[in-house]
Scaffold this motif. Structure first.
Motif, mmCIF file in Angstrom:
data_model
loop_
_atom_site.group_PDB
_atom_site.id
_atom_site.type_symbol
_atom_site.label_atom_id
_atom_site.label_comp_id
_atom_site.label_asym_id
_atom_site.label_seq_id
_atom_site.Cartn_x
_atom_site.Cartn_y
_atom_site.Cartn_z
ATOM 1 N N PHE A 193 14.784 -36.074 -67.161
ATOM 2 C CA PHE A 193 15.779 -35.484 -68.063
ATOM 3 C C PHE A 193 17.167 -35.523 -67.461
ATOM 4 N N SER A 194 18.153 -35.697 -68.334
ATOM 5 C CA SER A 194 19.535 -35.656 -67.878
ATOM 6 C C SER A 194 20.426 -35.150 -69.006
ATOM 7 N N THR A 195 21.640 -34.811 -68.644
ATOM 8 C CA THR A 195 22.637 -34.434 -69.646
ATOM 9 C C THR A 195 23.574 -35.623 -69.851
ATOM 10 N N PRO A 196 24.256 -35.683 -70.979
ATOM 11 C CA PRO A 196 25.212 -36.783 -71.172
ATOM 12 C C PRO A 196 26.269 -36.800 -70.062
ATOM 13 N N ASP A 197 26.691 -37.987 -69.684
ATOM 14 C CA ASP A 197 27.756 -38.092 -68.686
ATOM 15 C C ASP A 197 29.065 -37.565 -69.245
ATOM 16 N N GLN A 246 14.367 -39.631 -70.496
ATOM 17 C CA GLN A 246 14.386 -41.023 -70.029
ATOM 18 C C GLN A 246 13.120 -41.336 -69.247
ATOM 19 N N HIS A 247 12.898 -42.628 -69.040
ATOM 20 C CA HIS A 247 11.778 -43.022 -68.184
ATOM 21 C C HIS A 247 12.234 -44.020 -67.130
ATOM 22 N N LYS A 248 11.546 -43.963 -65.982
ATOM 23 C CA LYS A 248 11.808 -44.958 -64.949
ATOM 24 C C LYS A 248 10.674 -45.971 -64.984
ATOM 25 N N PRO A 249 10.991 -47.235 -64.726
ATOM 26 C CA PRO A 249 9.940 -48.267 -64.729
ATOM 27 C C PRO A 249 8.860 -47.947 -63.690
ATOM 28 N N GLY A 250 7.622 -48.059 -64.093
ATOM 29 C CA GLY A 250 6.511 -47.807 -63.183
ATOM 30 C C GLY A 250 6.317 -46.343 -62.821
ATOM 31 N N ASP A 251 6.756 -45.463 -63.675
ATOM 32 C CA ASP A 251 6.640 -44.022 -63.410
ATOM 33 C C ASP A 251 6.500 -43.374 -64.772
#
Lengths: 194, 194
Positions: free
Chosen positions: A83-87, A73-78
């Motif tokens: 990285f993450s795992t599925p909820d 994933q990406h964060k705006p302005g970064d």
DNA sequence: CCGATATTTCAGTAAATTCTGAAAGTTCAG
DNA sequence: CTGAACTTTCAGAATTTACTGAAATATCGG
């Protein structure tokens, strides 16, 4: 390693468990960390928390991506990668089974099919083929079952698993209800069975 | 390596596959060889066929015995140890699942239970515990299902697997038959579901 | 295009695992 | 008891796998 004690216990355990699978310690630890984390983490976060080298983390993440086990994933302005795992833990299970099937069962099935095509050149080979056929049929049954239940939505899957073998009772009930007693069709057991 | 080509292909494949599990190449090969062999083999037979050292075979067999994957037998008037795998492949599957559960799931469950007892010291730990609880509950569901179907005799187990998710249909049928339509009990879906 | 930030690659090293031969241990017939 | 047949143990060697730091590559705002 710089983690809350509770998290650290889990991460270390998964690192060790990783070795029992084909996965190495660092990869196991990265995954455990991501699994427990509320927020997605970037590579540098992981380096700090696990105390391993940046390049090791990079390789570990690459492997986890190859397994489809983490989401990028990406964060705006970064522009760092997070990285993450599925909820949904069931999604994790589905991916794991899918990938292991792809890497372990599918190639084995291919090989078994190939070898079963060949003409045995001796009694020994004939017996070996017989054993391979048993394995082939077993895998076919199991993957067929898997392909089938894998399509169920999670709620129904959980329902099915909760029932366990009680399903058996229902099957028997069904038989008694819908098949004329004494007719050929009601004989579910193979007659030549002892 | 001194084996019929067909057997060799299989043995080599299982050697490689072994690495994907926690098992090493030689152990995988020994097992594959025993699985295909009509007659039980002694250590020296295995040495000749696989072309590895005697001590390596000894260690491999010891590991397979620890996994309960091979049977030790003796021939009258011969004091060498002979090894074989069960004739019934379902017995092999049952043992494999049982042993993997013992080595992978059970220790993890113990750890999860311990960690879930502790008081979280932060929001981060609270979330981590939440995730661990999800995993704990998942494993509990799966091992419960396993404990249940594991008791079935093979014939019924195969029956169940062959059905796959068609069981679902039968369940729905059962519901329609035995629950008064429109009554509370007939509502199988959680009403708060979207 | 530049430079700052981020990621990947890779060669070398470190660590872990696997394998071997030699020696020690066990078992049993005679 | 003895010694032959067989098995196990174990220290070191060989191999494989994991890890690191440094260098290369990629990306992007300005």
């Amino acid at each position: 390693m710089n983690l809350p004690p509770l998290v650290q216990t889990f991460v270390l355990h998964f690192g060790e468990m990783g070795s029992r699978w084909g996965i190495n310690r660092t990869v196991g630890q990265i995954y455990a960390l991501l699994y427990l984390s509320k927020e997605p983490l970037n590579a540098e976060d992981i380096v700090e928390r696990l105390g391993v080298s940046r390049s090791n983390v990079s390789m570990g993440l690459k492997e986890l991506q190859a397994w489809n086990l983490v989401r990028l994933q990406h964060k705006p302005g970064d522009r760092r990668d997070y990285f993450s795992t599925p909820d949904d833990i069931w999604q994790i299970v589905r991916t794991l089974v899918e990938e292991r099937k792809k890497r372990e069962i599918d190639p084995t099935m291919t090989l078994l099919r190939e070898v079963l095509m060949q003409e045995p050149a001796s009694a020994e080979e004939r017996h070996a083929q017989e054993r391979m056929r048993e394995m082939h049929d077993l895998f076919e049954l199991l993957t067929g079952w898997y392909a089938d239940v894998q399509r169920l939505d999670t709620e129904r899957l959980v329902q099915l698993l909760t029932l366990g073998s009680k399903v058996q009772k229902i099957l028997e009930m069904k038989d008694r209800l819908f098949v004329v007693p004494g007719s050929k069709k009601s004989r579910r057991d193979d007659p030549k069975e002892k």
